[in-house]
Design a protein around this motif. Sequence first.
Motif, PDB file in Angstrom:
ATOM      1  N   VAL A  60       0.835  -1.204   0.000  1.00 13.28           N
ATOM      2  CA  VAL A  60       0.000   0.000   0.000  1.00 13.28           C
ATOM      3  C   VAL A  60       0.870   1.255   0.000  1.00 13.28           C
ATOM      4  N   GLU A  61       1.922   1.238   0.820  1.00 15.72           N
ATOM      5  CA  GLU A  61       2.817   2.395   0.903  1.00 15.72           C
ATOM      6  C   GLU A  61       3.544   2.652  -0.409  1.00 15.72           C
ATOM      7  N   ASN A  62       3.757   1.588  -1.198  1.00  9.13           N
ATOM      8  CA  ASN A  62       4.470   1.722  -2.472  1.00  9.13           C
ATOM      9  C   ASN A  62       3.538   1.703  -3.676  1.00  9.13           C
ATOM     10  N   GLN A  63       2.235   1.845  -3.416  1.00  8.03           N
ATOM     11  CA  GLN A  63       1.216   1.909  -4.459  1.00  8.03           C
ATOM     12  C   GLN A  63       1.238   0.690  -5.381  1.00  8.03           C
ATOM     13  N   ILE A  64       1.419  -0.457  -4.767  1.00 10.32           N
ATOM     14  CA  ILE A  64       1.336  -1.732  -5.483  1.00 10.32           C
ATOM     15  C   ILE A  64      -0.055  -2.302  -5.250  1.00 10.32           C
ATOM     16  N   PRO A  65      -0.792  -2.666  -6.295  1.00  4.42           N
ATOM     17  CA  PRO A  65      -2.152  -3.173  -6.120  1.00  4.42           C
ATOM     18  C   PRO A  65      -2.208  -4.402  -5.211  1.00  4.42           C
ATOM     19  N   VAL A  66      -3.160  -4.398  -4.282  1.00  7.99           N
ATOM     20  CA  VAL A  66      -3.416  -5.526  -3.388  1.00  7.99           C
ATOM     21  C   VAL A  66      -4.822  -6.029  -3.672  1.00  7.99           C
ATOM     22  N   ILE A  67      -4.925  -7.276  -4.115  1.00  8.78           N
ATOM     23  CA  ILE A  67      -6.219  -7.821  -4.538  1.00  8.78           C
ATOM     24  C   ILE A  67      -6.655  -8.899  -3.556  1.00  8.78           C
ATOM     25  N   PRO A  68      -7.660  -8.640  -2.701  1.00 12.48           N
ATOM     26  CA  PRO A  68      -8.117  -9.647  -1.731  1.00 12.48           C
ATOM     27  C   PRO A  68      -9.193 -10.550  -2.332  1.00 12.48           C
ATOM     28  N   LEU A  69      -9.023 -11.849  -2.209  1.00 12.36           N
ATOM     29  CA  LEU A  69     -10.042 -12.802  -2.632  1.00 12.36           C
ATOM     30  C   LEU A  69     -10.841 -13.242  -1.410  1.00 12.36           C
ATOM     31  N   PRO A  70     -12.151 -13.415  -1.538  1.00 13.04           N
ATOM     32  CA  PRO A  70     -12.939 -13.947  -0.422  1.00 13.04           C
ATOM     33  C   PRO A  70     -12.727 -15.448  -0.315  1.00 13.04           C
ATOM     34  N   GLY A  71     -12.927 -15.976   0.884  1.00 11.82           N
ATOM     35  CA  GLY A  71     -12.755 -17.418   1.029  1.00 11.82           C
ATOM     36  C   GLY A  71     -12.803 -17.881   2.460  1.00 11.82           C
ATOM     37  N   ALA A  72     -12.261 -19.071   2.682  1.00 14.18           N
ATOM     38  CA  ALA A  72     -12.386 -19.759   3.964  1.00 14.18           C
ATOM     39  C   ALA A  72     -11.689 -19.015   5.097  1.00 14.18           C
ATOM     40  N   ASN A  73     -12.349 -19.009   6.257  1.00 15.96           N
ATOM     41  CA  ASN A  73     -11.702 -18.620   7.514  1.00 15.96           C
ATOM     42  C   ASN A  73     -12.495 -19.257   8.650  1.00 15.96           C
ATOM     43  N   ALA A  74     -11.915 -19.274   9.851  1.00 16.08           N
ATOM     44  CA  ALA A  74     -12.561 -19.965  10.965  1.00 16.08           C
ATOM     45  C   ALA A  74     -13.528 -19.079  11.733  1.00 16.08           C
ATOM     46  N   ALA A  75     -13.247 -17.773  11.789  1.00 12.52           N
ATOM     47  CA  ALA A  75     -13.984 -16.888  12.689  1.00 12.52           C
ATOM     48  C   ALA A  75     -15.459 -16.741  12.316  1.00 12.52           C
ATOM     49  N   LEU A  76     -15.753 -16.414  11.071  1.00 13.01           N
ATOM     50  CA  LEU A  76     -17.139 -16.115  10.707  1.00 13.01           C
ATOM     51  C   LEU A  76     -18.056 -17.347  10.712  1.00 13.01           C
ATOM     52  N   PRO A  77     -17.631 -18.512  10.190  1.00 15.91           N
ATOM     53  CA  PRO A  77     -18.498 -19.691  10.329  1.00 15.91           C
ATOM     54  C   PRO A  77     -18.765 -20.041  11.794  1.00 15.91           C
ATOM     55  N   SER A  78     -17.748 -19.862  12.646  1.00 16.30           N
ATOM     56  CA  SER A  78     -17.947 -20.132  14.077  1.00 16.30           C
ATOM     57  C   SER A  78     -18.945 -19.155  14.674  1.00 16.30           C
ATOM     58  N   LEU A  79     -18.846 -17.895  14.292  1.00 15.53           N
ATOM     59  CA  LEU A  79     -19.748 -16.868  14.804  1.00 15.53           C
ATOM     60  C   LEU A  79     -21.193 -17.142  14.420  1.00 15.53           C
ATOM     61  N   VAL A  80     -21.435 -17.372  13.134  1.00 17.50           N
ATOM     62  CA  VAL A  80     -22.820 -17.491  12.673  1.00 17.50           C
ATOM     63  C   VAL A  80     -23.477 -18.783  13.132  1.00 17.50           C
ATOM     64  N   SER A  81     -22.693 -19.772  13.574  1.00 21.86           N
ATOM     65  CA  SER A  81     -23.272 -21.024  14.073  1.00 21.86           C
ATOM     66  C   SER A  81     -23.375 -21.057  15.595  1.00 21.86           C
ATOM     67  N   SER A  82     -22.949 -19.977  16.251  1.00 20.42           N
ATOM     68  CA  SER A  82     -22.859 -19.974  17.715  1.00 20.42           C
ATOM     69  C   SER A  82     -24.190 -19.793  18.426  1.00 20.42           C
ATOM     70  N   GLY A  83     -25.123 -19.120  17.775  1.00 19.01           N
ATOM     71  CA  GLY A  83     -26.369 -18.771  18.449  1.00 19.01           C
ATOM     72  C   GLY A  83     -26.256 -17.508  19.276  1.00 19.01           C
ATOM     73  N   LEU A  84     -25.088 -16.862  19.239  1.00 16.97           N
ATOM     74  CA  LEU A  84     -24.871 -15.592  19.936  1.00 16.97           C
ATOM     75  C   LEU A  84     -25.028 -14.440  18.946  1.00 16.97           C
ATOM     76  N   PRO A  85     -25.243 -13.207  19.440  1.00 18.62           N
ATOM     77  CA  PRO A  85     -25.492 -12.077  18.540  1.00 18.62           C
ATOM     78  C   PRO A  85     -24.391 -11.891  17.496  1.00 18.62           C
ATOM     79  N   THR A  86     -24.803 -11.639  16.252  1.00 19.81           N
ATOM     80  CA  THR A  86     -23.861 -11.482  15.153  1.00 19.81           C
ATOM     81  C   THR A  86     -23.870 -10.080  14.541  1.00 19.81           C
ATOM     82  N   ASP A  87     -24.776  -9.209  15.043  1.00 20.70           N
ATOM     83  CA  ASP A  87     -24.889  -7.884  14.427  1.00 20.70           C
ATOM     84  C   ASP A  87     -23.644  -7.037  14.677  1.00 20.70           C
ATOM     85  N   HIS A  88     -23.019  -7.209  15.843  1.00 21.59           N
ATOM     86  CA  HIS A  88     -21.746  -6.556  16.149  1.00 21.59           C
ATOM     87  C   HIS A  88     -20.857  -7.584  16.835  1.00 21.59           C
TER      88      HIS A  88
END
Length: 291
Positions: free
Chosen positions: A112-140
């Motif tokens: 970013v500091e050298n103005q080189i393009p950074v392209i993020p792809l969506p995909g697997a991670n542990a945090a969000l699947p764990s959150l949405v299956s927890s039964g606890l609030p997900t809005d924040h």
Amino acid sequence: MWNQHSYHAEGRPGSLIIVPTPIGNLEDMTFRAIQQLKEADLIACEDTRQTKKLCNHFDIPTPLVSYHEHNKMKSGEKLLGQLQNGDTIALVSDAGMPGISDPGYELVKQCVENQIPVIPLPGANAALPSLVSSGLPTDHFYFYGFLPRDKKTRKEELDYLASVRDTVILYESPHRIKETLKDLAVVFGADRKVSINRELTKKYEEIIRGNLEELRQWSEKEQIRGEFCLIIEGTGEIAQETDQWWLMLSIVEHIDHYINEENMSSKAAIKQVAVDRGLPKREVYQMYHVQ
């Protein structure tokens, strides 16, 4: 000001492509991720042996180079030079999203500091699947990652997290989960609800729900295996005006109170003031240190 147009930058020479990889089930690899790994000039990865298995499975011939926590500064400088020379580099971790409790942030920052393009792809991670299956609030929610190992710093961080209003997300290793659940039950309170995910997306995936005391007892009896993601209930409370004893204090005075009267470190005091006042931690930090 620099405005990066990601759509046009993807695949262009001199781009860093952030590629999530499966956290267990190889079928979670996306078509786009496979294509980007094949088209890249180089794949920067934590463990070349681990990533080689992934590449062999999907017939990806791209050369691999090591980029991990212990060599990230030296390796990062070399990768930056290759990006500046026009190479397209795919960044992966052993599993999940690079940069989230894994190496990657420093290299992205340099790009970013050298103005080189950074392209993020969506995909697997542990945090969000764990959150949405927890039964606890997900809005924040508040993602923290791994707790520090130093006992004093760990206690300060737990004290801070115990006061967070929203759902808290922690990662933990199998050899530390018993100690962590014990500490959480003491600091957060035994009745605080929690959901634990282990071996997510794998054959023996398991979700255990209950309060912290129940899961502490479970951990004492269970044979512990696999990496864990903990989803912990927040306080759900907003400080009432009658509890706002600090209203007549400046932010600096508020922080100094915690340092001098509660024996907190400046880091912990800043975090607590941010919680008390509902302000971003970075804003409180700047107000305290830029005087």
